[in-house]
Write a protein that holds these residues in place. Structure first.
Motif, PDB file in Angstrom:
ATOM      1  N   ALA A  75       0.011 -49.531  22.783  1.00 10.57           N
ATOM      2  CA  ALA A  75       0.341 -48.417  21.354  1.00 10.57           C
ATOM      3  C   ALA A  75       0.950 -49.137  20.325  1.00 10.57           C
ATOM      4  N   GLY A 132      -3.316 -45.428   7.086  1.00  6.94           N
ATOM      5  CA  GLY A 132      -2.615 -45.010   8.518  1.00  6.94           C
ATOM      6  C   GLY A 132      -1.866 -43.669   8.675  1.00  6.94           C
ATOM      7  N   THR A 133      -1.504 -43.462   9.677  1.00  7.82           N
ATOM      8  CA  THR A 133      -0.854 -41.883  10.251  1.00  7.82           C
ATOM      9  C   THR A 133       0.197 -42.435   9.303  1.00  7.82           C
ATOM     10  N   THR A 134       1.563 -43.366   8.868  1.00  6.89           N
ATOM     11  CA  THR A 134       2.670 -43.104   7.578  1.00  6.89           C
ATOM     12  C   THR A 134       2.227 -42.748   6.676  1.00  6.89           C
ATOM     13  N   HIS A 152       8.806 -40.506  16.190  1.00  5.85           N
ATOM     14  CA  HIS A 152       8.381 -41.857  15.572  1.00  5.85           C
ATOM     15  C   HIS A 152       9.153 -41.725  14.530  1.00  5.85           C
ATOM     16  N   SER A 185       8.049 -42.378  11.188  1.00  8.71           N
ATOM     17  CA  SER A 185       7.451 -42.350  10.212  1.00  8.71           C
ATOM     18  C   SER A 185       6.565 -40.550   9.653  1.00  8.71           C
ATOM     19  N   ILE A 241       1.700 -36.876  20.897  1.00  4.10           N
ATOM     20  CA  ILE A 241       2.159 -37.958  22.268  1.00  4.10           C
ATOM     21  C   ILE A 241       3.497 -38.912  22.206  1.00  4.10           C
ATOM     22  N   ASN A 248       5.391 -42.291  21.170  1.00  6.91           N
ATOM     23  CA  ASN A 248       5.484 -43.623  21.368  1.00  6.91           C
ATOM     24  C   ASN A 248       6.223 -44.282  22.393  1.00  6.91           C
ATOM     25  N   ASP A 263       1.759 -35.764  14.469  1.00  3.81           N
ATOM     26  CA  ASP A 263       1.525 -36.848  14.325  1.00  3.81           C
ATOM     27  C   ASP A 263       0.959 -37.232  15.644  1.00  3.81           C
ATOM     28  N   ALA A 318      -0.593 -40.356  16.267  1.00  2.00           N
ATOM     29  CA  ALA A 318      -1.006 -41.492  16.299  1.00  2.00           C
ATOM     30  C   ALA A 318      -1.229 -42.293  17.320  1.00  2.00           C
ATOM     31  N   GLN A 319      -0.364 -41.304  18.232  1.00  2.00           N
ATOM     32  CA  GLN A 319      -0.737 -41.772  20.063  1.00  2.00           C
ATOM     33  C   GLN A 319      -1.556 -40.588  20.482  1.00  2.00           C
ATOM     34  N   SER A 357      -4.130 -43.167  12.527  1.00  2.00           N
ATOM     35  CA  SER A 357      -4.257 -44.526  12.689  1.00  2.00           C
ATOM     36  C   SER A 357      -5.289 -45.458  12.774  1.00  2.00           C
ATOM     37  N   HIS A 413      -5.747 -48.387  13.800  1.00  2.91           N
ATOM     38  CA  HIS A 413      -6.211 -49.577  14.184  1.00  2.91           C
ATOM     39  C   HIS A 413      -5.686 -49.333  15.735  1.00  2.91           C
ATOM     40  N   LYS A 414      -5.260 -48.186  16.363  1.00  2.00           N
ATOM     41  CA  LYS A 414      -4.717 -47.662  17.400  1.00  2.00           C
ATOM     42  C   LYS A 414      -6.432 -47.146  18.113  1.00  2.00           C
TER      43      LYS A 414
END
Ligand code: PLP
Length: 413
Positions: A28, A91-93, A121, A123, A172, A174, A199, A201-202, A222, A224-225
């Motif tokens: 995650a 990224g997400t942020t 999060h 973010s 979802i 985190n 969001d 990210a997950q 993001s 990288h995830k």
């Protein structure tokens, strides 16, 4: 294809640490990368490193073509209507900050309201606090119950308040690993004329996301995830909103014409992509999403993944719920809205000590507040131990996790 063969494509998963095979369960936080992504990153860096959109030479035309191909790949992956709706970010942020500032500048005025939830999060909290402070808006926080689910009745009530401008919530969590009923929330919000940002990210990592089917107005995630390089991200936004929003940053590549009196801006999506983008990283969305899609396109593989995830959830809940003073946040194994992500606390033991000891046993985990301080304090905690799985993880790794967890708790108590 099966999971065993899939793992062979990901060099990091074959690593030994402290004389044992690595059990990587911090997915995650970031995913490990397949060969195809690493190869593209390497070969573009070596042979096609020309700044995009700017030059006539072959290095630039090759990298521009890879960059724009990746934009189309992302569009297809989330089923956006147009590649004008796909903005590359870091990224997400960065994506959430872009919307918090630019959407607020266009649509939020003194006394307006923005809704987030308790399960966000940092973010998806702090950018809205900054925007509310700047534009004089109020931040409303939708509650979640002890089971980790959003209290829908209260959310409905908030949506009915005057001057709500936007809802921004995670797809979802985190920390809880719970899939929010986002379709229901979006429909309810739209019923009140309120747009919704997710969001993701997950959310983007666990199952297919179709932004048209969800009908969300913004979706942030993001790279990288989801197997792509670090420093890559996406903001999906409906064109109707993005058109009306002012640029977030100014600089090269986002302009029409520039004079000292007046500057005009580039068309979407370039309006939001000022300066030199991480064009090599962003180009790698193509192999990363090909890899992500391959997990679901191969029927046998996707069945194996589904079966394994279900047994991991049942196994971990079963084993840990029997341990004294051990708590797993976010529902039970029976809830259908759960991904294999477990935030755990054990009475009398600090999660960081557990993570340190378990690391020496070869198990890589996250410990701390998970960038979700308000959510943890709601549960009376300041830190948890988090194990998060991806489709490339195996049931045997879940067994190794439980074995090392029991041993580490025993050592520390
Ligand atoms: N939102 C959620 C739900 C996350 O899990 C994360 C990262 O863990 C973020 C936002 C921030 O993502 P990034 O640090 O890649 O911008």
């Amino acid at each position: 294809m099966n999971v065993e063969n899939l793992r062979k494509k990901i060099p990091a998963l074959g690593r030994m640490v402290y004389g044992r095979p690595l059990v990587y369960l911090d997915n995650a936080a970031t995913s490990q990368k397949p060969e195809e992504v690493l190869d593209m990153q390497d070969s573009m860096s070596r042979f096609s490193n020309g700044n995009i959109h700017r030059a006539m030479h072959i290095l630039s035309t090759e990298s521009t073509s890879a960059y724009e191909k990746a934009r189309e790949r992302v569009r297809a992956f989330i089923n956006a209507k147009s590649d004008r709706e796909i903005i590359f970010t870091s990224g997400t942020t960065a994506s959430i900050n872009l919307v918090a500032e630019s959407f607020s500048r266009a649509f939020v005025k003194e006394g307006d309201k923005i809704i987030i939830s308790e399960a966000e999060h940092h973010s998806n909290i702090v950018p809205w606090q900054l925007a509310c402070e700047k534009y004089g808006a109020e931040l409303l926080v939708a509650e979640i119950g002890d089971d980790g689910r959003i209290k829908m009745e209260q959310m409905e009530k908030m949506l009915g308040e005057k001057d709500v401008r936007l809802v921004s919530i995670c797809h979802i969590s985190n920390v809880l690993g719970i899939v929010n009923p986002v379709k229901e929330i979006i429909a309810a919000a739209h019923g009140h004329g309120v747009p919704v940002m997710l969001d993701g990210a997950q959310g983007i990592v666990h199952g297919k996301v179709d932004v048209q089917d969800l009908d969300c107005d913004f979706y942030a995630f993001s790279g990288h995830k989801i197997y792509a390089p670090t420093g890559t991200g996406i903001l999906y936004g409906k064109e109707s909103f993005l058109e009306k929003m002012p640029p977030y940053m100014g600089g090269g590549d986002m302009v029409g014409t520039v004079t000292f009196k007046k500057t005009t801006y580039a068309e979407l999506p370039m309006k939001f992509e000022a300066g030199t983008s991480n064009f090599i990283g962003q180009s790698c969305w193509t192999p990363a999403l090909d890899f992500a899609d391959s997990l679901y396109e191969d029927k046998e593989l996707s069945e194996e993944i589904k079966r394994t995830e279900k047994s991991i959830i049942e196994f971990i809940f079963g084993e840990l719920s029997g341990m004294e003073g051990v708590r797993v946040l976010g529902g039970t194994s029976a809830s259908g809205d759960k991904i294999p992500l477990f935030s755990i606390s054990a009475d009398g033991v600090h999660p960081s000590d557990l993570a340190q000891i378990m690391d020496k046993m070869g198990v890589a985990l996250r410990s701390g507040m998970m960038c979700s301080e308000p959510l943890l304090s709601k549960f009376g905690l300041t830190a948890v131990l988090r194990a998060s799985f991806l489709p490339y993880n195996t049931f045997e790794e879940a067994e190794a996790f439980v074995r090392s967890f029991k041993k580490a708790v025993g050592m520390l108590r």
